[in-house]
Design a protein around this motif. Structure first.
Motif, PDB file in Angstrom:
ATOM      1  N   GLY A  87     115.250 -55.623   0.404  1.00 49.83           N
ATOM      2  CA  GLY A  87     114.459 -56.400   1.352  1.00 49.83           C
ATOM      3  C   GLY A  87     113.282 -55.634   1.943  1.00 49.83           C
ATOM      4  O   GLY A  87     112.429 -56.223   2.613  1.00 49.83           O
ATOM      5  N   LEU A  88     113.201 -54.331   1.709  1.00 49.88           N
ATOM      6  CA  LEU A  88     112.121 -53.528   2.279  1.00 49.88           C
ATOM      7  C   LEU A  88     110.714 -53.950   1.849  1.00 49.88           C
ATOM      8  O   LEU A  88     109.792 -53.882   2.664  1.00 49.88           O
ATOM      9  CB  LEU A  88     112.333 -52.048   1.974  1.00 49.88           C
ATOM     10  CG  LEU A  88     113.410 -51.354   2.798  1.00 49.88           C
ATOM     11  CD1 LEU A  88     113.532 -49.892   2.376  1.00 49.88           C
ATOM     12  CD2 LEU A  88     113.130 -51.463   4.275  1.00 49.88           C
ATOM     13  N   PRO A  89     110.511 -54.382   0.606  1.00 53.85           N
ATOM     14  CA  PRO A  89     109.147 -54.786   0.239  1.00 53.85           C
ATOM     15  C   PRO A  89     108.581 -55.908   1.099  1.00 53.85           C
ATOM     16  O   PRO A  89     107.361 -56.027   1.227  1.00 53.85           O
ATOM     17  CB  PRO A  89     109.289 -55.230  -1.222  1.00 53.85           C
ATOM     18  CG  PRO A  89     110.447 -54.464  -1.734  1.00 53.85           C
ATOM     19  CD  PRO A  89     111.386 -54.357  -0.573  1.00 53.85           C
ATOM     20  N   ALA A  90     109.429 -56.695   1.715  1.00 55.62           N
ATOM     21  CA  ALA A  90     108.944 -57.780   2.574  1.00 55.62           C
ATOM     22  C   ALA A  90     108.090 -57.243   3.715  1.00 55.62           C
ATOM     23  O   ALA A  90     107.198 -57.936   4.210  1.00 55.62           O
ATOM     24  CB  ALA A  90     110.123 -58.575   3.136  1.00 55.62           C
ATOM     25  N   GLY A  95     101.083 -61.006   2.589  1.00 57.56           N
ATOM     26  CA  GLY A  95     101.266 -62.428   2.317  1.00 57.56           C
ATOM     27  C   GLY A  95     102.703 -62.910   2.364  1.00 57.56           C
ATOM     28  O   GLY A  95     102.970 -64.056   2.023  1.00 57.56           O
ATOM     29  N   VAL A  96     103.634 -62.061   2.765  1.00 59.68           N
ATOM     30  CA  VAL A  96     105.032 -62.488   2.870  1.00 59.68           C
ATOM     31  C   VAL A  96     105.180 -63.317   4.142  1.00 59.68           C
ATOM     32  O   VAL A  96     104.738 -62.902   5.217  1.00 59.68           O
ATOM     33  CB  VAL A  96     105.978 -61.265   2.898  1.00 59.68           C
ATOM     34  CG1 VAL A  96     107.406 -61.699   3.126  1.00 59.68           C
ATOM     35  CG2 VAL A  96     105.842 -60.463   1.631  1.00 59.68           C
ATOM     36  N   PRO A  97     105.784 -64.499   4.044  1.00 62.00           N
ATOM     37  CA  PRO A  97     105.953 -65.342   5.234  1.00 62.00           C
ATOM     38  C   PRO A  97     106.801 -64.651   6.305  1.00 62.00           C
ATOM     39  O   PRO A  97     107.678 -63.837   6.003  1.00 62.00           O
ATOM     40  CB  PRO A  97     106.675 -66.580   4.710  1.00 62.00           C
ATOM     41  CG  PRO A  97     106.544 -66.542   3.234  1.00 62.00           C
ATOM     42  CD  PRO A  97     106.300 -65.120   2.841  1.00 62.00           C
ATOM     43  N   ALA A  98     106.534 -65.004   7.548  1.00 63.49           N
ATOM     44  CA  ALA A  98     107.247 -64.392   8.672  1.00 63.49           C
ATOM     45  C   ALA A  98     108.752 -64.625   8.572  1.00 63.49           C
ATOM     46  O   ALA A  98     109.554 -63.748   8.909  1.00 63.49           O
ATOM     47  CB  ALA A  98     106.713 -64.927   9.993  1.00 63.49           C
ATOM     48  N   GLY A  99     109.147 -65.802   8.095  1.00 64.81           N
ATOM     49  CA  GLY A  99     110.568 -66.107   7.957  1.00 64.81           C
ATOM     50  C   GLY A  99     111.266 -65.165   6.994  1.00 64.81           C
ATOM     51  O   GLY A  99     112.409 -64.751   7.220  1.00 64.81           O
ATOM     52  N   ALA A 100     110.583 -64.795   5.910  1.00 61.26           N
ATOM     53  CA  ALA A 100     111.159 -63.870   4.939  1.00 61.26           C
ATOM     54  C   ALA A 100     111.280 -62.463   5.525  1.00 61.26           C
ATOM     55  O   ALA A 100     112.256 -61.753   5.249  1.00 61.26           O
ATOM     56  CB  ALA A 100     110.321 -63.843   3.675  1.00 61.26           C
ATOM     57  N   ILE A 101     110.318 -62.077   6.337  1.00 63.24           N
ATOM     58  CA  ILE A 101     110.377 -60.759   6.981  1.00 63.24           C
ATOM     59  C   ILE A 101     111.541 -60.708   7.969  1.00 63.24           C
ATOM     60  O   ILE A 101     112.292 -59.729   8.010  1.00 63.24           O
ATOM     61  CB  ILE A 101     109.038 -60.429   7.676  1.00 63.24           C
ATOM     62  CG1 ILE A 101     107.940 -60.283   6.620  1.00 63.24           C
ATOM     63  CG2 ILE A 101     109.153 -59.164   8.525  1.00 63.24           C
ATOM     64  CD1 ILE A 101     106.547 -60.151   7.194  1.00 63.24           C
ATOM     65  N   LEU A 106     117.020 -58.988   9.389  1.00 65.52           N
ATOM     66  CA  LEU A 106     118.387 -59.346   9.777  1.00 65.52           C
ATOM     67  C   LEU A 106     119.393 -58.890   8.728  1.00 65.52           C
ATOM     68  O   LEU A 106     120.469 -58.387   9.062  1.00 65.52           O
ATOM     69  CB  LEU A 106     118.509 -60.852   9.995  1.00 65.52           C
ATOM     70  CG  LEU A 106     117.968 -61.382  11.311  1.00 65.52           C
ATOM     71  CD1 LEU A 106     118.016 -62.907  11.339  1.00 65.52           C
ATOM     72  CD2 LEU A 106     118.742 -60.807  12.476  1.00 65.52           C
ATOM     73  N   GLY A 107     119.044 -59.069   7.462  1.00 59.08           N
ATOM     74  CA  GLY A 107     119.942 -58.650   6.394  1.00 59.08           C
ATOM     75  C   GLY A 107     120.203 -57.156   6.419  1.00 59.08           C
ATOM     76  O   GLY A 107     121.343 -56.711   6.243  1.00 59.08           O
TER      77      GLY A 107
END
Length: 127
Positions: A87-90, A95-101, A106-107
């Motif tokens: 998950g670190l690349p997020a 351009g990664v959406p805030a929800g994905a970050i 959280l993960g």
């Protein structure tokens, strides 16, 4: 009940809570990875496959860890933390959406808490 017995019971509860949570998170990770397999390509495909293998390892090793294998429990914790690093690349890819970050953060935090539960449940080996 003597103090050492209470300490052992507390550690066993922490270990088992951590193992159940790790297995549940691994099952969710498997579901996510299988959905991403079709869409992934190149380096993303390699990351998805590694995540898939780590999640399978967590699920497979949860049983011997539950039965008392220290090595299996430590490996479950390590596999979980290494898997969460996907998950670190997020945080670094533009351009990664805030929800994905937020989901990646959280993960990672949840996985670290689970690893801490497992390791606290193992405690130190008494002579």
């Amino acid at each position: 009940m003597s103090a050492p017995t209470a300490s052992v019971n507390r550690r066993t509860v922490l270990l088992r809570i951590g193992l159940v949570l790790a297995a549940l998170l691994a099952v969710l990770g498997l579901a996510d990875a299988t959905q991403q397999l079709a869409a992934a390509g190149g380096i993303a495909l390699a990351i998805v496959i590694v995540g898939l293998l780590l999640n399978l390892g967590v699920i497979a090793l949860a049983v011997p860890a539950w039965r008392g294998s220290r090595r299996a429990a430590i490996t479950v914790a390590v596999f979980g933390v290494v898997g969460s690093l996907g998950g670190l690349p997020a945080f670094f890819v533009p351009g990664v959406p805030a929800g994905a970050i937020i989901a990646a953060a959280l993960g990672i935090v949840i996985t670290i808490v689970i690893a801490m539960l497992i390791l606290a449940g193992l405690g130190r080996r008494d002579s």
